[in-house]
Design a protein around this motif. Structure first.
Motif, short mmCIF file in Angstrom:
data_model
loop_
_atom_site.label_atom_id
_atom_site.label_comp_id
_atom_site.label_asym_id
_atom_site.label_seq_id
_atom_site.Cartn_x
_atom_site.Cartn_y
_atom_site.Cartn_z
N UNK A 11 -13.79 14.50 15.71
CA UNK A 11 -13.66 15.17 14.42
C UNK A 11 -12.21 15.42 14.05
N UNK A 12 -11.36 15.63 15.07
CA UNK A 12 -9.94 15.88 14.79
C UNK A 12 -9.23 14.64 14.26
N UNK A 13 -9.87 13.48 14.34
CA UNK A 13 -9.28 12.25 13.81
C UNK A 13 -9.72 11.99 12.37
N UNK A 14 -10.67 12.75 11.87
CA UNK A 14 -11.19 12.53 10.52
C UNK A 14 -10.33 13.27 9.50
N UNK A 15 -10.34 12.77 8.26
CA UNK A 15 -9.52 13.38 7.21
C UNK A 15 -9.90 14.83 6.97
N UNK A 16 -11.18 15.09 6.90
CA UNK A 16 -11.62 16.41 6.48
C UNK A 16 -11.45 17.48 7.56
N UNK A 17 -11.31 17.06 8.82
CA UNK A 17 -11.19 18.05 9.89
C UNK A 17 -9.92 17.88 10.73
N UNK A 18 -9.03 16.99 10.32
CA UNK A 18 -7.82 16.78 11.11
C UNK A 18 -6.92 18.01 11.08
N UNK A 19 -6.25 18.25 12.19
CA UNK A 19 -5.32 19.37 12.27
C UNK A 19 -5.95 20.71 12.59
N UNK A 20 -7.28 20.74 12.72
CA UNK A 20 -7.95 22.01 13.03
C UNK A 20 -7.83 22.32 14.52
N UNK A 52 -26.64 18.93 2.20
CA UNK A 52 -25.42 18.96 2.99
C UNK A 52 -24.58 17.73 2.76
N UNK A 53 -23.53 17.55 3.56
CA UNK A 53 -22.70 16.36 3.42
C UNK A 53 -22.56 15.67 4.78
N UNK A 54 -21.95 14.48 4.76
CA UNK A 54 -21.95 13.61 5.92
C UNK A 54 -20.54 13.13 6.25
N UNK A 55 -20.31 12.87 7.53
CA UNK A 55 -19.13 12.15 7.99
C UNK A 55 -19.62 10.94 8.76
N UNK A 80 -16.04 4.62 9.28
CA UNK A 80 -15.91 5.63 10.33
C UNK A 80 -14.77 6.62 10.03
N UNK A 81 -15.09 7.91 10.14
CA UNK A 81 -14.10 8.95 9.91
C UNK A 81 -14.03 9.46 8.49
N UNK A 82 -14.76 8.81 7.59
CA UNK A 82 -14.73 9.22 6.19
C UNK A 82 -15.96 10.06 5.85
N UNK A 83 -15.79 10.99 4.93
CA UNK A 83 -16.88 11.89 4.54
C UNK A 83 -17.36 11.57 3.14
N UNK A 84 -18.61 11.91 2.86
CA UNK A 84 -19.16 11.68 1.53
C UNK A 84 -20.24 12.71 1.23
N UNK A 85 -20.55 12.84 -0.06
CA UNK A 85 -21.58 13.76 -0.58
C UNK A 85 -21.16 15.21 -0.53
N UNK A 86 -19.86 15.47 -0.39
CA UNK A 86 -19.42 16.86 -0.27
C UNK A 86 -19.48 17.60 -1.60
N UNK A 87 -19.39 16.88 -2.74
CA UNK A 87 -19.43 17.55 -4.04
C UNK A 87 -20.77 18.27 -4.23
N UNK A 88 -21.84 17.55 -4.02
CA UNK A 88 -23.17 18.16 -4.17
C UNK A 88 -23.40 19.24 -3.13
N UNK A 89 -22.82 19.05 -1.95
CA UNK A 89 -22.98 20.07 -0.90
C UNK A 89 -22.28 21.36 -1.26
N UNK A 90 -21.22 21.26 -2.05
CA UNK A 90 -20.47 22.46 -2.42
C UNK A 90 -21.06 23.16 -3.64
N UNK A 91 -21.47 22.38 -4.65
CA UNK A 91 -21.96 23.04 -5.87
C UNK A 91 -23.46 23.29 -5.85
N UNK A 92 -24.18 22.72 -4.88
CA UNK A 92 -25.60 22.99 -4.76
C UNK A 92 -26.48 22.24 -5.74
N UNK A 93 -25.88 21.41 -6.58
CA UNK A 93 -26.66 20.64 -7.54
C UNK A 93 -27.18 19.35 -6.89
N UNK A 94 -28.16 18.68 -7.50
CA UNK A 94 -28.71 17.47 -6.89
C UNK A 94 -27.65 16.40 -6.67
#
Length: 241
Positions: A11-20, A52-55, A80-94
């Motif tokens: 997860x530390x190699x992925x864009x969304x979680x790197x540096x954590x 939810x969203x996916x990596x 690999x390492x990229x995330x998607x569907x985070x917009x819907x996961x954040x706003x709760x819309x379909x």
């Protein structure tokens, strides 16, 4: 069953979680779920509830929309390492689009409510999420520009140059262009990515080949004249043919 230690390092190699830090990753590991999909399997459908969203851990995923007439437009392909569907996961819309695998894939799923709760406590995760969202927005802005202002041969020229540049980044000499590329999608999928149909894409390939700009051997494409390919990708759009 996913190994938490291995997943933490990955997860530390992925864009969304790197540096954590490890302490920041720990709550993420508690809610992360490994999901396995076969090739061509639908992950979610446009209009369905966003849970939810996916990596992407392994494999590749296409996010796409389908017109009422059945024409598919691929919006993005995630590896690999990229995330998607985070917009819907954040706003709760379909989900605003559908997603399916291009090959067997392992995805790490983060449930919406549990993840949103983490964002309230860990601002570094929220900042990384904003960076990822910004990159996706830039990609979509570029896609709109391509579809609005360029014809199919221009889109194909730009795609081949981008594919060449991305392959150069995978070699030891990252600055040397790769002049022979292998299409990593089928031509039907490439047509859907470029906003056209296979027959029109075939004519675009024929045009570039007949003009000596590229040479096509199945899925292998040789870029014979990068300068002309670059010029075509940036020229004013011609009428579709």
């Amino acid at each position: 069953m996913v190994n938490k230690a291995d997943l933490s390092s990955w997860l530390q190699t992925t864009l969304v979680f790197q540096g954590l830090s490890q302490s920041q990753l720990e709550p993420l590991l508690q809610i992360a779920q490994l999901q396995i999909f076969s090739r061509g399997e639908l992950i979610f459908k446009q209009g369905s509830e966003a849970t939810g969203f996916f990596v992407v851990k392994t494999g590749r995923v296409k996010v796409f929309k389908v017109s009422p007439a059945g024409k598919e437009q691929i919006l993005n392909i995630f590896e690999s390492g990229e995330n998607f569907a985070e917009v819907a996961a954040l706003d709760g819309k379909p989900f605003p689009a559908s997603a399916a695998t291009l090959e067997p894939a392992e995805l790490i799923f983060f449930p919406r409510m549990a993840f949103v709760d983490l964002l309230r406590h860990y601002p570094d995760i929220a900042i990384n999420m904003l960076i990822a969202l910004s990159q996706h927005l830039r990609h979509l802005a570029g896609l709109i520009e391509e579809l609005s202002f360029k014809d199919v041969p221009q889109r194909l020229a730009a795609y081949l140059l981008n594919l060449s540049d991305s392959r150069a980044g995978e070699t030891a000499d990252r600055l040397t262009p790769v002049n022979v590329v292998i299409l990593d999608v089928t031509k039907s999928q490439l047509a859907a990515t470029l906003g056209t149909i296979p027959a029109t894409l075939s004519r675009a390939f024929y045009r570039l080949s007949s003009e000596g700009i590229i040479a096509v051997n199945g899925s292998q494409i040789e870029l014979l004249d990068r300068a002309r390919l670059q010029e075509l990708s940036q020229s004013a759009a011609q009428d579709e043919y």
